[in-house]
Scaffold this active site. Structure first.
Site, PDB file in Angstrom:
ATOM      1  N   ALA A  80       0.876  -1.174   0.000  1.00 51.95           N
ATOM      2  CA  ALA A  80       0.000   0.000   0.000  1.00 51.95           C
ATOM      3  C   ALA A  80       0.911   1.221   0.000  1.00 51.95           C
ATOM      4  O   ALA A  80       2.070   1.144   0.419  1.00 51.95           O
ATOM      5  CB  ALA A  80      -0.879  -0.030   1.239  1.00 51.95           C
ATOM      6  N   GLY A 123       0.655  -4.967   0.918  1.00 49.24           N
ATOM      7  CA  GLY A 123      -0.516  -5.058   0.045  1.00 49.24           C
ATOM      8  C   GLY A 123      -0.197  -5.726  -1.287  1.00 49.24           C
ATOM      9  O   GLY A 123      -1.068  -6.345  -1.900  1.00 49.24           O
ATOM     10  N   GLU A 126      -0.481  -9.273  -0.697  1.00 50.22           N
ATOM     11  CA  GLU A 126      -1.900  -9.576  -0.473  1.00 50.22           C
ATOM     12  C   GLU A 126      -2.682  -9.594  -1.793  1.00 50.22           C
ATOM     13  O   GLU A 126      -3.565 -10.429  -1.985  1.00 50.22           O
ATOM     14  CB  GLU A 126      -2.487  -8.559   0.520  1.00 50.22           C
TER      15      GLU A 126
HETATM   16  N1  CAA Z   1       4.640   3.280  -0.556  1.00 55.30           N
HETATM   17  C1  CAA Z   1       5.031   4.446  -1.089  1.00 55.30           C
HETATM   18  N2  CAA Z   1       6.179   4.600  -1.782  1.00 55.30           N
HETATM   19  C2  CAA Z   1       6.956   3.510  -1.914  1.00 55.30           C
HETATM   20  C3  CAA Z   1       6.597   2.258  -1.390  1.00 55.30           C
HETATM   21  C4  CAA Z   1       5.381   2.161  -0.686  1.00 55.30           C
HETATM   22  N3  CAA Z   1       4.922   0.998  -0.178  1.00 55.30           N
HETATM   23  N4  CAA Z   1       7.582   1.373  -1.684  1.00 55.30           N
HETATM   24  C5  CAA Z   1       8.510   2.054  -2.378  1.00 55.30           C
HETATM   25  N5  CAA Z   1       8.135   3.340  -2.528  1.00 55.30           N
HETATM   26  C6  CAA Z   1       8.869   4.393  -3.202  1.00 55.30           C
HETATM   27  C7  CAA Z   1      10.058   4.854  -2.388  1.00 55.30           C
HETATM   28  O1  CAA Z   1       9.675   5.777  -1.381  1.00 55.30           O
HETATM   29  C8  CAA Z   1      10.924   5.479  -3.470  1.00 55.30           C
HETATM   30  O2  CAA Z   1      10.419   6.748  -3.775  1.00 55.30           O
HETATM   31  P1  CAA Z   1      11.435   8.010  -3.934  1.00 55.30           P
HETATM   32  O3  CAA Z   1      12.279   7.650  -5.138  1.00 55.30           O
HETATM   33  O4  CAA Z   1      10.507   9.158  -4.164  1.00 55.30           O
HETATM   34  O5  CAA Z   1      12.223   8.082  -2.670  1.00 55.30           O
HETATM   35  C9  CAA Z   1      10.670   4.583  -4.671  1.00 55.30           C
HETATM   36  O6  CAA Z   1       9.435   3.913  -4.405  1.00 55.30           O
HETATM   37  C10 CAA Z   1      11.741   3.518  -4.861  1.00 55.30           C
HETATM   38  O7  CAA Z   1      11.883   2.808  -3.644  1.00 55.30           O
HETATM   39  P2  CAA Z   1      13.287   2.606  -2.892  1.00 55.30           P
HETATM   40  O8  CAA Z   1      14.217   3.730  -3.194  1.00 55.30           O
HETATM   41  O9  CAA Z   1      12.990   2.347  -1.441  1.00 55.30           O
HETATM   42  O10 CAA Z   1      13.790   1.275  -3.628  1.00 55.30           O
HETATM   43  P3  CAA Z   1      14.777   0.174  -3.059  1.00 55.30           P
HETATM   44  O11 CAA Z   1      15.077  -0.727  -4.208  1.00 55.30           O
HETATM   45  O12 CAA Z   1      15.913   0.797  -2.305  1.00 55.30           O
HETATM   46  O13 CAA Z   1      13.912  -0.647  -1.956  1.00 55.30           O
HETATM   47  C11 CAA Z   1      11.939  -1.797  -1.140  1.00 55.30           C
HETATM   48  C12 CAA Z   1      12.830  -1.419  -2.359  1.00 55.30           C
HETATM   49  C13 CAA Z   1      12.735  -2.728  -0.207  1.00 55.30           C
HETATM   50  C14 CAA Z   1      10.727  -2.511  -1.666  1.00 55.30           C
HETATM   51  C15 CAA Z   1      11.571  -0.507  -0.355  1.00 55.30           C
HETATM   52  O14 CAA Z   1      11.046   0.438  -1.270  1.00 55.30           O
HETATM   53  C16 CAA Z   1      10.518  -0.728   0.711  1.00 55.30           C
HETATM   54  O15 CAA Z   1      10.850  -1.246   1.789  1.00 55.30           O
HETATM   55  N6  CAA Z   1       9.271  -0.327   0.456  1.00 55.30           N
HETATM   56  C17 CAA Z   1       8.190  -0.405   1.421  1.00 55.30           C
HETATM   57  C18 CAA Z   1       7.701  -1.826   1.580  1.00 55.30           C
HETATM   58  C19 CAA Z   1       6.605  -1.879   2.616  1.00 55.30           C
HETATM   59  O16 CAA Z   1       6.803  -1.590   3.792  1.00 55.30           O
HETATM   60  N7  CAA Z   1       5.397  -2.296   2.209  1.00 55.30           N
HETATM   61  C20 CAA Z   1       4.246  -2.425   3.082  1.00 55.30           C
HETATM   62  C21 CAA Z   1       3.383  -1.207   2.974  1.00 55.30           C
HETATM   63  S1  CAA Z   1       2.091  -1.194   4.173  1.00 55.30           S
HETATM   64  C22 CAA Z   1       0.849  -2.145   3.522  1.00 55.30           C
HETATM   65  O17 CAA Z   1       0.963  -2.685   2.447  1.00 55.30           O
HETATM   66  C23 CAA Z   1      -0.382  -2.256   4.382  1.00 55.30           C
HETATM   67  C24 CAA Z   1      -1.373  -3.292   3.951  1.00 55.30           C
HETATM   68  O18 CAA Z   1      -1.290  -4.445   4.283  1.00 55.30           O
HETATM   69  C25 CAA Z   1      -2.511  -2.910   3.192  1.00 55.30           C
END
Ligand code: CAA
Length: 272
Positions: A80, A123, A126
């Site tokens: 998400a 998400g 999911e």
């Molecule tokens: N939401 C919003 N933006 C996100 C995102 C997310 N879930 N995942 C990645 N992005 C964005 C980053 O902020 C980044 O944006 P900027 O360039 O503007 O900074 C861009 O996408 C690229 O991401 P990274 O620079 O972080 O890429 P990376 O290769 O270094 O890392 C990753 C990849 C490990 C997937 C890392 O992006 C990450 O940990 N993302 C979040 C994963 C996460 O926590 N997901 C769960 C969300 S909560 C949820 O889903 C609730 C539910 O059950 C409904």
């Protein structure tokens, strides 16, 4: 393959392009590609507002026999959209039933194939689990990292992951927030098949085309009955399956399928 239509537009509303998904139809297979590359396909409200009506329109189209949801090579979806949801508050999130509409993808009658390359996190994992068939590229990485954000999965992850992989693997993933690779995901029962990264999209299309070549009445009965195994006791599920099985003997496709077998030819489905 009969038709071959490529479109990034909503067929019902051609003046309004999709912003976060692409839709393509090839033969009887429709493919929805998540397309927010700068945010690793994070699932914001715009994605939800586009993907549900797109999938429902394809579901209602009798020419479509299978729907694929996929992402990019780097990410199916990284979850998400954290930036969009970070200022949300309770009880408003409950009142607006935040993310509840994603469940509509689980209610499609047309077989849904989710095809994961790269990250399928939160998400994203999911949504992958909403598929009837979950295909993974060797590059796939699955995880439920919500705990690292101070929350829990909110789009069915605690329920579907646990049913797929069992309590102990689900707890490991959900309580530590770690990722698992495609090999571990397959070993754990989360994915249907792992496919080579090279040629992944083509292989997904072939599998989807195979599914789409079957009788749609039989496919709908089969997906409904496999899902019934999650909802009911074994005894009730076996009885429900019998009822469905018997009802299929009232279809043209049962007559055709069995006649074609006996006559050593390919069946011509009427989907009724
Ligand atoms: N939401 C919003 N933006 C996100 C995102 C997310 N879930 N995942 C990645 N992005 C964005 C980053 O902020 C980044 O944006 P900027 O360039 O503007 O900074 C861009 O996408 C690229 O991401 P990274 O620079 O972080 O890429 P990376 O290769 O270094 O890392 C990753 C990849 C490990 C997937 C890392 O992006 C990450 O940990 N993302 C979040 C994963 C996460 O926590 N997901 C769960 C969300 S909560 C949820 O889903 C609730 C539910 O059950 C409904």
């Amino acid at each position: 393959m009969t038709s071959n239509t490529q479109t990034s537009f909503d067929p019902a509303n051609p003046d309004k392009p999709y912003e976060t998904i692409q839709v393509a139809v090839e033969g009887a297979v429709a493919t929805i590609t998540l397309d927010r590359p700068k945010a690793l396909n994070a699932l914001n409200s715009q994605v939800l507002a586009e993907i549900v009506p797109a999938a429902e329109a394809l579901d209602a189209d009798p020419a479509i026999g299978a729907i694929v949801i996929t992402g990019s090579e780097k990410a199916f979806a990284a979850g998400a959209d954290i930036k969009e949801m970070k200022d949300e508050v309770y009880p408003e999130v409950a009142e607006k039933r935040l993310f509840a509409d994603w469940e509509k993808l689980a209610q499609l009658k047309t077989p849904l194939i989710t095809a994961v390359s790269g990250f399928a996190l939160g998400g994203g994992c999911e949504v992958a689990m909403l598929g009837d068939i979950l295909l993974a590229s060797e590059s796939a990485k699955f995880g439920q990292p919500e705990i690292t954000l101070g929350i829990i999965p909110g789009m069915g992850g605690t329920q579907r992951l646990t049913r797929a992989v069992g309590k102990y693997k689900a707890m490991d993933l959900i309580l530590t927030g770690r990722m698992m690779d495609a090999e571990e995901a397959e070993r754990s029962g989360l994915v249907s098949r792992v496919l080579p990264a090279e040629g992944f999209a083509e292989e997904v299309q072939k599998i989807a085309a195979k599914v789409a070549s079957m009788s749609q009445v039989a496919l709908a009965a089969a997906t409904e009955m496999v899902d019934e195994a999650y909802r009911s006791t074994l005894e009730d599920g076996v009885e429900a399956e019998r009822q469905q099985f018997w009802r299929l003997f009232d279809t043209a496709d049962q007559k055709e399928g069995m006649a074609a077998f006996a006559e050593k030819r390919k069946p011509e489905w009427q989907h009724r």
